[in-house]
Design a protein around this motif. Structure first.
Motif, short mmCIF file in Angstrom:
data_model
loop_
_atom_site.label_atom_id
_atom_site.label_comp_id
_atom_site.label_asym_id
_atom_site.label_seq_id
_atom_site.Cartn_x
_atom_site.Cartn_y
_atom_site.Cartn_z
N GLY A 37 0.82 -1.21 0.00
CA GLY A 37 0.00 0.00 0.00
C GLY A 37 0.85 1.26 0.00
N LEU A 38 1.94 1.25 0.77
CA LEU A 38 2.84 2.40 0.76
C LEU A 38 3.49 2.60 -0.60
CD1 LEU A 38 4.60 2.12 4.24
CD2 LEU A 38 3.03 3.89 3.47
N TYR A 80 0.78 3.98 -2.90
CA TYR A 80 0.55 5.39 -2.60
C TYR A 80 1.67 6.25 -3.17
CZ TYR A 80 0.21 9.70 0.06
OH TYR A 80 0.14 11.02 0.42
N ARG A 81 2.89 5.81 -2.98
CA ARG A 81 4.04 6.57 -3.46
C ARG A 81 4.03 6.67 -4.99
NH1 ARG A 81 8.93 9.19 -1.50
NH2 ARG A 81 10.24 9.23 -3.31
N LEU A 103 1.41 6.37 -7.04
CA LEU A 103 0.27 7.14 -7.55
C LEU A 103 0.36 8.61 -7.15
CD1 LEU A 103 -2.67 4.66 -6.96
CD2 LEU A 103 -1.53 5.22 -9.11
N ASN A 104 0.97 8.88 -6.01
CA ASN A 104 1.11 10.24 -5.54
C ASN A 104 2.15 11.00 -6.37
OD1 ASN A 104 0.58 12.43 -3.95
ND2 ASN A 104 1.84 11.75 -2.24
#
Length: 137
Positions: free
Chosen positions: A83-84, A87-88, A90-91
């Protein structure tokens, strides 16, 4: 027993989370420098915990129920790590100056989760076998 199939799966998970992150970068920065997990403290902690849980699960082969619970915790930990990474990625899109290319290291938790699921399935199968033999006595 340490020669069971779940030990092989747990050893594969150990290799994936303990050895391969040193070889494969998580992503490549814009200046063509590879970003390894050691450059971020949170990634290093999560990979270290996952490796430790794999070793603990291998060593607790006499207590199948504890081995199963530790395997589940390791799956959850790898899901958090995945998940991290998600997130990284996609962010920070691929064309920002910070990250230019995603590496194969971001997919290591997926392979580790697959190995841990197979190990838990084998542990469950052993536990069911032992329970069925105990019923016959």
């Amino acid at each position: 027993m340490i020669q069971r199939i779940q030990t092989i799966y747990l050893f594969i998970a150990f290799i994936i989370t303990g050895v391969l992150p040193f070889i494969f970068p998580l992503w490549t920065l814009a200046d063509n420098k590879s970003f390894f997990f050691m450059q971020s403290q949170i990634y290093a902690i999560l990979f270290g915990l996952s490796t430790t849980l794999s070793i603990l699960s291998i060593l607790s082969y006499k207590k199948r129920q504890n081995q199963f619970v530790v395997g589940r915790l390791n799956i959850i930990l790898n899901l958090i790590l995945l998940g991290l990474f998600l997130y990284r990625s996609l962010n920070l899109s691929g064309e920002t100056p910070v990250v230019s290319e995603k590496g194969i290291g971001m997919f290591l938790p997926i392979i580790a989760i697959a190995a841990l699921v197979l190990a838990n399935k084998a542990i469950k199968k052993d536990e069911d076998l032992v329970k069925s033999v105990d019923r016959l006595r």
